[in-house]
Design a protein around this motif. Structure first.
Motif, PDB file in Angstrom:
ATOM      1  N   ARG A 133       0.932  -1.392   0.122  1.00  0.00           N
ATOM      2  CA  ARG A 133       0.130   0.044   0.053  1.00  0.00           C
ATOM      3  C   ARG A 133       0.755   1.379  -0.074  1.00  0.00           C
ATOM      4  O   ARG A 133       1.952   1.405   0.787  1.00  0.00           O
ATOM      5  CB  ARG A 133      -0.841  -0.006   1.389  1.00  0.00           C
ATOM      6  N   GLY A 134       0.362   2.144  -0.696  1.00  0.00           N
ATOM      7  CA  GLY A 134       1.302   3.657  -0.695  1.00  0.00           C
ATOM      8  C   GLY A 134       2.419   3.373  -1.555  1.00  0.00           C
ATOM      9  O   GLY A 134       3.083   4.447  -1.585  1.00  0.00           O
ATOM     10  N   MET A 135       2.879   2.278  -2.230  1.00  0.00           N
ATOM     11  CA  MET A 135       4.070   2.271  -3.096  1.00  0.00           C
ATOM     12  C   MET A 135       3.693   2.387  -4.483  1.00  0.00           C
ATOM     13  O   MET A 135       2.596   1.702  -4.991  1.00  0.00           O
ATOM     14  CB  MET A 135       4.744   0.908  -2.947  1.00  0.00           C
ATOM     15  N   SER A 136       4.411   3.311  -5.221  1.00  0.00           N
ATOM     16  CA  SER A 136       4.130   3.509  -6.607  1.00  0.00           C
ATOM     17  C   SER A 136       4.098   2.182  -7.360  1.00  0.00           C
ATOM     18  O   SER A 136       4.912   1.162  -7.061  1.00  0.00           O
ATOM     19  CB  SER A 136       4.891   4.574  -7.240  1.00  0.00           C
ATOM     20  N   TRP A 137       3.487   2.209  -8.644  1.00  0.00           N
ATOM     21  CA  TRP A 137       3.632   0.668  -9.440  1.00  0.00           C
ATOM     22  C   TRP A 137       5.087   0.458  -9.762  1.00  0.00           C
ATOM     23  O   TRP A 137       5.799  -0.603  -9.761  1.00  0.00           O
ATOM     24  CB  TRP A 137       2.861   0.752 -10.727  1.00  0.00           C
ATOM     25  N   GLU A 138       5.762   1.586 -10.107  1.00  0.00           N
ATOM     26  CA  GLU A 138       7.145   1.312 -10.607  1.00  0.00           C
ATOM     27  C   GLU A 138       8.256   1.033  -9.621  1.00  0.00           C
ATOM     28  O   GLU A 138       9.092   0.167  -9.811  1.00  0.00           O
ATOM     29  CB  GLU A 138       7.588   2.749 -11.170  1.00  0.00           C
ATOM     30  N   ALA A 139       7.895   1.586  -8.310  1.00  0.00           N
ATOM     31  CA  ALA A 139       8.656   1.150  -7.016  1.00  0.00           C
ATOM     32  C   ALA A 139       8.450  -0.387  -6.735  1.00  0.00           C
ATOM     33  O   ALA A 139       9.229  -1.129  -6.535  1.00  0.00           O
ATOM     34  CB  ALA A 139       8.813   2.321  -5.823  1.00  0.00           C
ATOM     35  N   ALA A 140       7.268  -0.670  -6.708  1.00  0.00           N
ATOM     36  CA  ALA A 140       6.818  -1.950  -6.196  1.00  0.00           C
ATOM     37  C   ALA A 140       7.289  -3.081  -7.069  1.00  0.00           C
ATOM     38  O   ALA A 140       7.564  -3.997  -6.914  1.00  0.00           O
ATOM     39  CB  ALA A 140       5.304  -1.899  -6.309  1.00  0.00           C
ATOM     40  N   ALA A 141       7.460  -2.887  -8.527  1.00  0.00           N
ATOM     41  CA  ALA A 141       7.953  -3.511  -9.574  1.00  0.00           C
ATOM     42  C   ALA A 141       9.446  -3.913  -9.236  1.00  0.00           C
ATOM     43  O   ALA A 141       9.955  -5.125  -9.378  1.00  0.00           O
ATOM     44  CB  ALA A 141       7.774  -2.919 -10.854  1.00  0.00           C
ATOM     45  N   GLY A 142      10.283  -3.066  -8.654  1.00  0.00           N
ATOM     46  CA  GLY A 142      11.579  -3.403  -8.253  1.00  0.00           C
ATOM     47  C   GLY A 142      11.667  -3.903  -7.103  1.00  0.00           C
ATOM     48  O   GLY A 142      12.929  -4.237  -6.573  1.00  0.00           O
ATOM     49  N   LEU A 143      10.735  -4.553  -6.317  1.00  0.00           N
ATOM     50  CA  LEU A 143      10.731  -5.057  -5.177  1.00  0.00           C
ATOM     51  C   LEU A 143      11.182  -6.543  -5.346  1.00  0.00           C
ATOM     52  O   LEU A 143      11.997  -6.936  -4.424  1.00  0.00           O
ATOM     53  CB  LEU A 143       9.629  -4.876  -4.171  1.00  0.00           C
ATOM     54  N   PRO A 144      10.265  -7.214  -5.960  1.00  0.00           N
ATOM     55  CA  PRO A 144      10.684  -8.763  -5.805  1.00  0.00           C
ATOM     56  C   PRO A 144      11.916  -9.288  -5.991  1.00  0.00           C
ATOM     57  O   PRO A 144      12.593  -9.940  -5.045  1.00  0.00           O
ATOM     58  CB  PRO A 144       9.769  -9.428  -6.941  1.00  0.00           C
TER      59      PRO A 144
END
Ligand SMILES: NC(=O)c1ccc[n+]([C@@H]2O[C@H](COP(=O)([O-])OP(=O)(O)OC[C@H]3O[C@@H](n4cnc5c(N)ncnc54)[C@H](OP(=O)(O)O)[C@@H]3O)[C@@H](O)[C@H]2O)c1
Length: 320
Positions: A133-144
């Motif tokens: 929640r609250g994380m942009s799509w672009e940043a979230a994609a960099g997480l896994p």
């Protein structure tokens, strides 16, 4: 049209999508935009409409053919293992997710064929967790991928504890920056090497910046006179050579860049519990992903060129 359903001669529905694909091994020049079939789904698969796909060095390393000894390749290949998006469909065996859910996923497969540089991505349900929640799509994609690597290095290979000192080589990179934040969140002190342009960034994520190079040994000994408890190498720039002179007698060492006689190697593996831990940390405001640049799908080759420069300030991300 983004998503074109067709009825074929047998009355079965088929569909196509836009994807960046390569049909032979090579650099960014072999990557082109094509209209291809939608990925196949099995009973426990989830089909995700990609909102962002993050690049990782493995994408272009494999594209150059460097994984040929370990992985089969089925051309054409859609590269990419990191995705953030919206569930479009689920297989009949899936109860954990439903259409409309917002997810992130590590969609690595042992066969190089259908990755995340595409409008749609399909993978086993176990590859996905909710988007923070609250994380942009672009940043979230960099997480896994970077997050799993960082988590497994800090938590498993090094078992970093509160009060310990961790030295990270390449602390501003995709993996290094997440490892620094994961370690800091558990109360460890983090020293991290990076290029000077990244030193202010390291301070914002709770790491003490150090310069690579000749002065590093003295600087680490000055900052941690009793020795560092753990070392993580993400940069493969000879940073492990100084370990005998900067570590405690029991120093624990890990690397993500191959094999080294002093270090425990870490190779990211899919673990849904670890992905959940990353999401929890992100939602608690303890973990962020810096995005350096965003490219549309049709410029995937340019995105890879930016990644290959080696010093991009954060993740390079593709959007549909
Ligand atoms: N084993 C695994 O499971 C696993 C998983 C992910 C990645 N990896 C590997 O780990 C390495 C780092 O991955 P990443 O995703 O963190 O990459 P990245 O985001 O590109 O970060 C690498 C960082 O290393 C630093 N660096 C220092 N010297 C460098 C040099 N000579 N060339 C390039 N970068 C240099 C750069 O920071 P400065 O600009 O501050 O110097 C850069 O930010 C890659 O080799 C990748 O293939 C392995």
């Amino acid at each position: 049209m983004l998503f074109s359903w067709l009825i074929d001669d047998d009355g079965k529905d088929t569909a196509t999508m836009r994807a960046a694909v390569y049909r032979e091994f090579g650099g960014p020049e072999v990557l082109g935009l094509e209209q291809v079939d939608l990925p196949k789904m099995s009973q426990n698969s989830v089909l995700v409409r990609m909102r962002a796909a993050a690049l990782n060095p493995a994408d272009h390393q494999l594209q150059e053919g460097l994984g040929e000894d370990a992985m089969d390749t089925i051309f054409p290949v859609i590269p990419g293992w990191d995705v953030a998006g919206v569930v479009e469909r689920v297989g009949p065996g899936v109860w954990e997710l439903a259409p409309g859910d917002e997810v992130i996923g590590y969609v690595r497969s042992d066969v190089l064929h259908a990755g995340s540089y595409a409008e749609f991505v399909a993978a086993d349900v176990g590859a996905f967790v909710r988007r923070p929640r609250g994380m942009s799509w672009e940043a979230a994609a960099g997480l896994p991928l970077a997050g799993l690597t960082a988590y497994q290095a800090v938590d498993r290979a090094l078992a970093v504890r509160a009060g310990e000192t961790l030295l990270i080589h390449g602390a501003a990179g995709g993996v290094g920056s997440l490892a620094a934040q994961i370690a800091a969140a558990r109360g460890a002190r983090v020293l991290g090497t990076a290029s000077p342009a990244n030193h202010d960034y390291l301070r914002t994520i709770g790491a003490e910046p150090l310069e690579y190079g000749d002065g590093l040994l003295d600087e680490v000994r000055f900052r941690a006179p009793d020795g560092v408890d753990a070392v993580l190498d993400t940069a493969a720039r000879g940073g492990l050579d100084i370990i005998p002179r900067v570590g405690t007698a029991e120093v624990r060492v890990a690397t993500i860049t191959g094999l080294h006689p002093l270090a425990r190697p870490v190779f990211a593996r899919l673990d849904r519990a670890h992905l959940e831990s990353l999401v929890d940390l992100a939602e608690a405001g303890r973990l962020g992903v810096r995005v350096a640049a965003t490219y549309p799908l049709e410029q995937a080759a340019d995105a890879q060129r930016a990644l290959r420069s080696g010093h991009s300030p954060g993740k390079i991300v593709i959007v549909p």
